[in-house]
Design a protein around this motif. Structure first.
Motif, PDB file in Angstrom:
ATOM      1  N   VAL A 133       1.795  -8.286  -0.904  1.00 26.54           N
ATOM      2  CA  VAL A 133       1.561  -7.248  -0.240  1.00 26.54           C
ATOM      3  C   VAL A 133       1.668  -5.791  -0.945  1.00 26.54           C
ATOM      4  O   VAL A 133       2.829  -5.639  -1.316  1.00 26.54           O
ATOM      5  N   LYS A 135       0.202  -1.922  -2.758  1.00 21.73           N
ATOM      6  CA  LYS A 135      -0.544  -0.615  -2.470  1.00 21.73           C
ATOM      7  C   LYS A 135      -1.745  -0.917  -3.532  1.00 21.73           C
ATOM      8  O   LYS A 135      -1.773  -1.508  -4.315  1.00 21.73           O
ATOM      9  N   ASN A 136      -2.649   0.117  -2.998  1.00 23.98           N
ATOM     10  CA  ASN A 136      -3.974  -0.015  -4.226  1.00 23.98           C
ATOM     11  C   ASN A 136      -3.432   0.393  -5.638  1.00 23.98           C
ATOM     12  O   ASN A 136      -4.152  -0.149  -6.437  1.00 23.98           O
ATOM     13  N   TYR A 141       5.090  -1.280  -0.961  1.00 24.25           N
ATOM     14  CA  TYR A 141       5.323  -0.339   0.227  1.00 24.25           C
ATOM     15  C   TYR A 141       6.636  -0.109   0.601  1.00 24.25           C
ATOM     16  O   TYR A 141       7.595  -1.146   0.619  1.00 24.25           O
ATOM     17  N   TYR A 147       2.701  -1.284   5.397  1.00 27.54           N
ATOM     18  CA  TYR A 147       2.910  -2.631   4.909  1.00 27.54           C
ATOM     19  C   TYR A 147       2.525  -3.671   5.976  1.00 27.54           C
ATOM     20  O   TYR A 147       1.782  -4.648   5.576  1.00 27.54           O
ATOM     21  N   ALA A 150      -1.329  -3.701   5.639  1.00 25.13           N
ATOM     22  CA  ALA A 150      -1.937  -4.598   4.854  1.00 25.13           C
ATOM     23  C   ALA A 150      -1.482  -6.181   4.988  1.00 25.13           C
ATOM     24  O   ALA A 150      -2.197  -7.007   4.437  1.00 25.13           O
ATOM     25  N   LYS A 153      -3.886  -8.292   6.993  1.00 24.99           N
ATOM     26  CA  LYS A 153      -5.421  -8.500   6.569  1.00 24.99           C
ATOM     27  C   LYS A 153      -5.081  -9.753   5.593  1.00 24.99           C
ATOM     28  O   LYS A 153      -6.398 -10.327   5.138  1.00 24.99           O
TER      29      LYS A 153
END
Length: 452
Positions: A133, A135-136, A141, A147, A150, A153
């Protein structure tokens, strides 16, 4: 091909990636053999407190279960060199990964020393790998809500099935002497009923889903009520898989309690990710602006806190629960952590280390994360100006004083009006200490210290 399953904290047969992978190899090679080993390094065990007692009782239970179905565990006692020698015959050494320190470094070294002989670490203790997991921008996070968003997903793994019959059919029953392990098991005996084992863990999960999940968001804060899942200890020793828990809860009828509980499981993943990316969190605040806080050197205060003699009934009841059972209700963990770090202004590390010594469900990531949260020095932590009032917390979450009366029996005869805050005369009459610190004064002191 000779396969060795290196058991660590994996005391279950089903939904276990370690054994599922072994079965996969056995299906590919009908001439292959498999063996279970457990490595004991005496230098790492420490004094037998509740944590060690629970661990070895759980291990003994698992060992007996395995032995009864023809899968006896071979125990290895000694240092790393001994372990490598005793597993050198393995063409495949399999184990479930620990990605936090010091276990990752130890495992890295073993993989390197085994050289060309295949060694595999498997993702089992958590739903997702700590790197899964991001970040872009590729970073990790530090705030829970994004967090969680994301995380949800991602495609989450289902429980894995293990063909135990195939393990039995191709198990290598090597000649070995396990007599020494009985001394460890004997030292672990205690009057506390820890209710260990894979079967007990599954039974407790079923009970929780049927009786406690729907109202979990309300009941989980009441220490006198059986309102929590009690899964943390079973997760710690691997007596149940996190995939099993998540899937069972996910399949339950929708409720606020269900969503709250699933969020708690995601917090466990979040803290694990934080600790892997910031291994210094064991000794340093993740929020670096609080690195230089001037903590109090108060050994008398720490001793009173440790022994449940602070003069605040809810704090004392919580610490006595920990000291006598090896476990503490989560709401109480927040109360006693706030008291130590804010009322007494004692370094959170001392509390974290005390919990490490005592808790049967101790996991470094969650414990460190929880302590840094309460001390307002961690990631996504409670603001420093929020200081729990122990008396207010007591009245709110143990209104009748039922929990206090259970663990602070010297004041059990006090009426509800005084059970949370006895008068000076009542303290004398019932031989209960005066508060070791004035909360209002301590609150102002803590806020000023943090602000500085």
């Amino acid at each position: 091909m000779n396969i060795i399953c290196w058991i660590r904290s994996d005391f279950r047969l089903q939904d276990n990636q370690l054994f599922a992978k072994a079965v996969e190899y056995l299906e590919q090679d009908k001439q292959a053999t498999v063996e279970f080993v457990f490595w004991l390094n005496p230098d790492y065990i420490g004094a037998y407190d509740a944590r060690q007692q629970y661990f070895f009782q759980a291990l003994e239970n698992f060992s007996e279960n395995c032995k009864s179905i023809g899968l006896p565990i071979r125990f290895i006692e000694g240092d790393e060199k001994t372990f490598l020698e005793e597993t050198d015959m393995a063409d495949r050494l399999l184990f479930n990964a620990e990605y936090v320190e010091p276990f990752k470094t130890r495992d890295d070294a073993i993989i390197k020393k085994r050289g060309t002989k295949k060694t595999e670490r498997l993702l089992d203790r958590h739903l997702l790998h700590p790197h899964a997991v991001k970040k872009n921008d590729g970073g990790y996070y530090k705030v829970f809500t994004p967090y969680k968003n994301a995380f949800l997903k991602k495609e989450l793994p289902e429980p894995v099935s293990v063909d135990v019959k195939l393990l039995q059919a191709q198990y290598h029953k090597r000649r070995h002497d396990n007599a020494f392990i009985q001394a460890y098991f004997k030292s672990a005996q205690t009057e506390i009923d820890f209710n260990v084992g894979e079967a007990a863990a599954k039974k407790r999960l079923e009970h929780f889903i049927s009786n406690g999940l729907t109202d979990y968001q309300k009941q989980r804060d009441l220490p006198a009520v059986d309102g929590t899942s009690l899964m943390s200890r079973y997760l710690r020793t691997g007596e149940i898989g996190v995939r099993t828990i998540y899937a069972a809860v996910e399949q339950a009828g929708d409720s606020e309690g269900k969503q709250t509980y699933l969020t708690e499981l995601i917090w466990r993943e979040f803290y694990y990710t934080i600790l892997m990316h910031y291994p210094e969190a064991k000794r340093l605040p993740v929020n670096e602006q609080y690195t230089a806080i001037e903590w109090e050197e108060d050994e008398a205060g720490f001793d009173a806190w440790s022994n449940g003699q602070t003069g605040y009934p809810i704090v004392d009841a919580a610490m006595r629960q920990l000291n006598t059972t090896g476990w503490m209700h989560n709401r109480l963990r927040m109360i006693v952590a706030s008291f130590l770090t804010k009322d007494l202004l004692i370094d959170w590390q001392k509390g974290e280390q005390y919990f490490q010594q005592k808790l049967v469900d101790y996991e470094a990531a969650s414990n460190i994360g929880g302590w840094q949260w309460a001390a307002s020095v961690g990631t996504d932590a409670v603001p420093y100006f929020r200081v729990f009032n122990p008396t207010t917390q007591s009245k709110k979450f143990d209104a009748s004083g039922a929990f206090i009366r259970q663990y602070v029996p010297e004041i059990k005869d006090l009426p509800n009006k005084f059970i949370h805050e006895p008068t000076d005369q009542q303290r004398i009459d019932y031989d209960y200490p005066k508060p070791i610190v004035d909360h209002d004064m301590a609150r102002k002191r803590a806020i000023a210290r943090f602000k500085k």
